[in-house]
Design a protein around this motif. Structure first.
Motif, PDB file in Angstrom:
ATOM      1  N   GLU A   2      21.568  19.677  12.168  1.00  0.00           N
ATOM      2  CA  GLU A   2      22.619  20.137  13.071  1.00  0.00           C
ATOM      3  C   GLU A   2      23.880  20.446  12.271  1.00  0.00           C
ATOM      4  OE1 GLU A   2      25.209  18.569  16.891  1.00  0.00           O
ATOM      5  OE2 GLU A   2      24.065  17.135  15.705  1.00  0.00           O
ATOM      6  N   VAL A   3      24.467  21.605  12.547  1.00  0.00           N
ATOM      7  CA  VAL A   3      25.694  22.027  11.886  1.00  0.00           C
ATOM      8  C   VAL A   3      26.718  22.413  12.950  1.00  0.00           C
ATOM      9  CG1 VAL A   3      26.754  23.719  10.345  1.00  0.00           C
ATOM     10  CG2 VAL A   3      24.426  22.918   9.894  1.00  0.00           C
ATOM     11  N   LEU A   4      27.844  21.755  12.930  1.00  0.00           N
ATOM     12  CA  LEU A   4      28.908  22.112  13.861  1.00  0.00           C
ATOM     13  C   LEU A   4      30.010  22.840  13.097  1.00  0.00           C
ATOM     14  CD1 LEU A   4      28.899  18.937  16.138  1.00  0.00           C
ATOM     15  CD2 LEU A   4      27.802  21.156  16.524  1.00  0.00           C
ATOM     16  N   TRP A   5      31.263  22.559  13.339  1.00  0.00           N
ATOM     17  CA  TRP A   5      32.356  23.269  12.696  1.00  0.00           C
ATOM     18  C   TRP A   5      33.581  22.379  12.646  1.00  0.00           C
ATOM     19  CZ3 TRP A   5      30.150  24.429  17.366  1.00  0.00           C
ATOM     20  CH2 TRP A   5      30.913  24.130  18.491  1.00  0.00           C
ATOM     21  N   ASN A   6      34.513  22.737  11.763  1.00  0.00           N
ATOM     22  CA  ASN A   6      35.794  22.049  11.666  1.00  0.00           C
ATOM     23  C   ASN A   6      36.928  22.889  12.243  1.00  0.00           C
ATOM     24  OD1 ASN A   6      34.220  21.591   8.866  1.00  0.00           O
ATOM     25  ND2 ASN A   6      35.055  19.664   9.631  1.00  0.00           N
ATOM     26  N   VAL A   7      36.768  24.220  12.173  1.00  0.00           N
ATOM     27  CA  VAL A   7      37.824  25.135  12.608  1.00  0.00           C
ATOM     28  C   VAL A   7      37.240  26.101  13.634  1.00  0.00           C
ATOM     29  CG1 VAL A   7      39.476  26.901  11.872  1.00  0.00           C
ATOM     30  CG2 VAL A   7      38.951  24.971  10.354  1.00  0.00           C
ATOM     31  N   ASP A   8      37.796  26.074  14.838  1.00  0.00           N
ATOM     32  CA  ASP A   8      37.365  26.984  15.904  1.00  0.00           C
ATOM     33  C   ASP A   8      38.578  27.755  16.414  1.00  0.00           C
ATOM     34  OD1 ASP A   8      36.384  28.359  18.069  1.00  0.00           O
ATOM     35  OD2 ASP A   8      35.785  26.578  19.197  1.00  0.00           O
ATOM     36  N   PRO A   9      38.731  28.995  15.966  1.00  0.00           N
ATOM     37  CA  PRO A   9      39.877  29.788  16.401  1.00  0.00           C
ATOM     38  C   PRO A   9      39.688  30.446  17.770  1.00  0.00           C
ATOM     39  CG  PRO A   9      38.588  31.055  14.878  1.00  0.00           C
ATOM     40  CD  PRO A   9      37.944  29.694  14.950  1.00  0.00           C
ATOM     41  N   ARG A  10      38.575  30.139  18.434  1.00  0.00           N
ATOM     42  CA  ARG A  10      38.269  30.691  19.755  1.00  0.00           C
ATOM     43  C   ARG A  10      38.349  32.226  19.744  1.00  0.00           C
ATOM     44  NH1 ARG A  10      38.316  27.417  24.130  1.00  0.00           N
ATOM     45  NH2 ARG A  10      39.498  28.916  25.348  1.00  0.00           N
ATOM     46  N   ASP A  11      37.732  32.816  18.742  1.00  0.00           N
ATOM     47  CA  ASP A  11      37.772  34.273  18.592  1.00  0.00           C
ATOM     48  C   ASP A  11      37.119  35.001  19.753  1.00  0.00           C
ATOM     49  OD1 ASP A  11      35.308  33.197  17.533  1.00  0.00           O
ATOM     50  OD2 ASP A  11      34.918  35.148  16.611  1.00  0.00           O
ATOM     51  N   TRP A  12      36.209  34.347  20.448  1.00  0.00           N
ATOM     52  CA  TRP A  12      35.542  34.951  21.593  1.00  0.00           C
ATOM     53  C   TRP A  12      36.474  35.106  22.787  1.00  0.00           C
ATOM     54  CZ3 TRP A  12      35.869  31.671  25.650  1.00  0.00           C
ATOM     55  CH2 TRP A  12      36.073  30.317  25.354  1.00  0.00           C
ATOM     56  N   ALA A  13      37.608  34.399  22.771  1.00  0.00           N
ATOM     57  CA  ALA A  13      38.509  34.393  23.920  1.00  0.00           C
ATOM     58  C   ALA A  13      39.696  35.341  23.769  1.00  0.00           C
ATOM     59  CB  ALA A  13      39.022  32.975  24.166  1.00  0.00           C
ATOM     60  N   THR A  14      39.745  36.109  22.683  1.00  0.00           N
ATOM     61  CA  THR A  14      40.864  37.027  22.469  1.00  0.00           C
ATOM     62  C   THR A  14      40.378  38.288  21.767  1.00  0.00           C
ATOM     63  OG1 THR A  14      43.078  37.284  21.500  1.00  0.00           O
ATOM     64  CG2 THR A  14      41.507  35.935  20.260  1.00  0.00           C
ATOM     65  N   THR A  15      41.103  39.360  21.957  1.00  0.00           N
ATOM     66  CA  THR A  15      40.821  40.599  21.215  1.00  0.00           C
ATOM     67  C   THR A  15      41.868  40.831  20.136  1.00  0.00           C
ATOM     68  OG1 THR A  15      42.061  41.914  22.839  1.00  0.00           O
ATOM     69  CG2 THR A  15      39.667  41.695  23.171  1.00  0.00           C
ATOM     70  N   ASP A  16      42.704  39.840  19.903  1.00  0.00           N
ATOM     71  CA  ASP A  16      43.775  39.944  18.913  1.00  0.00           C
ATOM     72  C   ASP A  16      43.347  39.290  17.601  1.00  0.00           C
ATOM     73  OD1 ASP A  16      46.111  40.048  17.460  1.00  0.00           O
ATOM     74  OD2 ASP A  16      47.312  38.888  18.893  1.00  0.00           O
ATOM     75  N   ALA A  17      42.968  40.115  16.642  1.00  0.00           N
ATOM     76  CA  ALA A  17      42.503  39.609  15.348  1.00  0.00           C
ATOM     77  C   ALA A  17      43.578  38.781  14.655  1.00  0.00           C
ATOM     78  CB  ALA A  17      42.057  40.762  14.457  1.00  0.00           C
ATOM     79  N   ASP A  18      44.834  39.169  14.778  1.00  0.00           N
ATOM     80  CA  ASP A  18      45.917  38.427  14.118  1.00  0.00           C
ATOM     81  C   ASP A  18      46.032  36.999  14.651  1.00  0.00           C
ATOM     82  OD1 ASP A  18      46.553  40.564  12.489  1.00  0.00           O
ATOM     83  OD2 ASP A  18      48.099  41.332  13.852  1.00  0.00           O
ATOM     84  N   THR A  19      45.817  36.823  15.927  1.00  0.00           N
ATOM     85  CA  THR A  19      45.852  35.490  16.519  1.00  0.00           C
ATOM     86  C   THR A  19      44.737  34.628  15.932  1.00  0.00           C
ATOM     87  OG1 THR A  19      46.862  36.258  18.570  1.00  0.00           O
ATOM     88  CG2 THR A  19      45.623  34.195  18.686  1.00  0.00           C
ATOM     89  N   VAL A  20      43.549  35.208  15.820  1.00  0.00           N
ATOM     90  CA  VAL A  20      42.405  34.485  15.250  1.00  0.00           C
ATOM     91  C   VAL A  20      42.709  34.089  13.808  1.00  0.00           C
ATOM     92  CG1 VAL A  20      39.961  34.655  14.627  1.00  0.00           C
ATOM     93  CG2 VAL A  20      40.762  35.603  16.806  1.00  0.00           C
ATOM     94  N   VAL A  21      43.227  35.030  13.040  1.00  0.00           N
ATOM     95  CA  VAL A  21      43.555  34.758  11.641  1.00  0.00           C
ATOM     96  C   VAL A  21      44.579  33.626  11.539  1.00  0.00           C
ATOM     97  CG1 VAL A  21      44.662  35.713   9.567  1.00  0.00           C
ATOM     98  CG2 VAL A  21      42.984  37.082  10.837  1.00  0.00           C
ATOM     99  N   GLN A  22      45.631  33.679  12.340  1.00  0.00           N
ATOM    100  CA  GLN A  22      46.656  32.627  12.302  1.00  0.00           C
ATOM    101  C   GLN A  22      46.064  31.261  12.622  1.00  0.00           C
ATOM    102  OE1 GLN A  22      49.774  33.897  14.964  1.00  0.00           O
ATOM    103  NE2 GLN A  22      50.289  35.676  13.704  1.00  0.00           N
ATOM    104  N   ARG A  23      45.185  31.212  13.609  1.00  0.00           N
ATOM    105  CA  ARG A  23      44.548  29.937  13.982  1.00  0.00           C
ATOM    106  C   ARG A  23      43.701  29.386  12.838  1.00  0.00           C
ATOM    107  NH1 ARG A  23      42.543  31.847  19.983  1.00  0.00           N
ATOM    108  NH2 ARG A  23      44.572  31.702  21.009  1.00  0.00           N
ATOM    109  N   VAL A  24      42.969  30.271  12.173  1.00  0.00           N
ATOM    110  CA  VAL A  24      42.117  29.825  11.063  1.00  0.00           C
ATOM    111  C   VAL A  24      42.970  29.350   9.899  1.00  0.00           C
ATOM    112  CG1 VAL A  24      40.440  30.541   9.322  1.00  0.00           C
ATOM    113  CG2 VAL A  24      40.145  31.259  11.698  1.00  0.00           C
ATOM    114  N   LEU A  25      43.918  30.156   9.497  1.00  0.00           N
ATOM    115  CA  LEU A  25      44.717  29.823   8.313  1.00  0.00           C
ATOM    116  C   LEU A  25      45.543  28.554   8.522  1.00  0.00           C
ATOM    117  CD1 LEU A  25      45.864  33.376   7.162  1.00  0.00           C
ATOM    118  CD2 LEU A  25      43.903  32.028   6.380  1.00  0.00           C
TER     119      LEU A  25
END
Length: 180
Positions: A112-135
């Motif tokens: 089983e593999v989960l994750w440490n960082v979930d930027p919820r990219d599926w919930a937005t169409t704003d790539a910059d928001t996803v990038v900010q959440r990840v970084l």
């Protein structure tokens, strides 16, 4: 590390694969069996390009809600679909929604593999928001959860990779990370 969930997607996964190849990055893809059946050429390319392929489920179901028998069927059908395309069985699973039943550990021969960082990219169409959440949240050794089902997620993945590589990060498959 950038695993991709819920694919393959016939439009966006090939674009993601192109960008990963350009950047020399190998990723881990957790696939839906029904999508593997629909888009075997995309899965074959993913495999041929050296990416790690894991099981997500056959249809995107919550394993805790469907019971053990259905969960095992979802996993087995996805394993068969992946094997039929690649000639290899997956060794890893990312359960949808991160919902796993510990009693399955003895019945399922997958890690089983989960994750440490979930930027919820599926919930937005704003790539910059996803990038900010990840970084904002990523540190060495983390597993970043991204999807390959939209232009914004793919673009965010490229920006994240480019930015973190400049900061000295390396991207590896979950197998390489877990076996280090």
């Amino acid at each position: 590390m950038t695993p991709a969930d819920d694919g393959p997607n016939p439009e966006y996964t090939p674009k993601l694969l192109d960008g990963l190849e350009k950047r020399g990055v190998k990723a881990t893809f957790f696939l839906l069996g029904e999508e593997v059946k629909q888009y075997p050429d995309v899965v074959r390319r993913m495999h041929d390009d050296g990416h790690l392929i894991g099981v997500h489920s056959y249809k995107h179901v919550n394993f805790k809600e469907v019971g053990t028998a259905c969960t095992l069927q979802q996993i087995e059908k996805t394993q068969k679909a992946i094997y039929d395309v690649t000639g290899e069985y997956a060794g890893y699973i990312r359960p949808p929604y991160g919902c796993w039943q510990k009693e399955l550990d003895a019945q399922v021969n997958l890690i089983e593999v989960l994750w440490n960082v979930d930027p919820r990219d599926w919930a937005t169409t704003d790539a910059d928001t996803v990038v900010q959440r990840v970084l904002k949240d990523t540190k060495p050794g983390d597993i970043i959860l991204l999807h390959d089902a939209s232009a914004s997620s793919v673009q965010a993945a490229f920006t994240v990779i480019d930015t973190l590589q400049k900061q000295g990060y390396s991207f590896v498959t979950v197998e390489e990370l877990l076996l280090e």
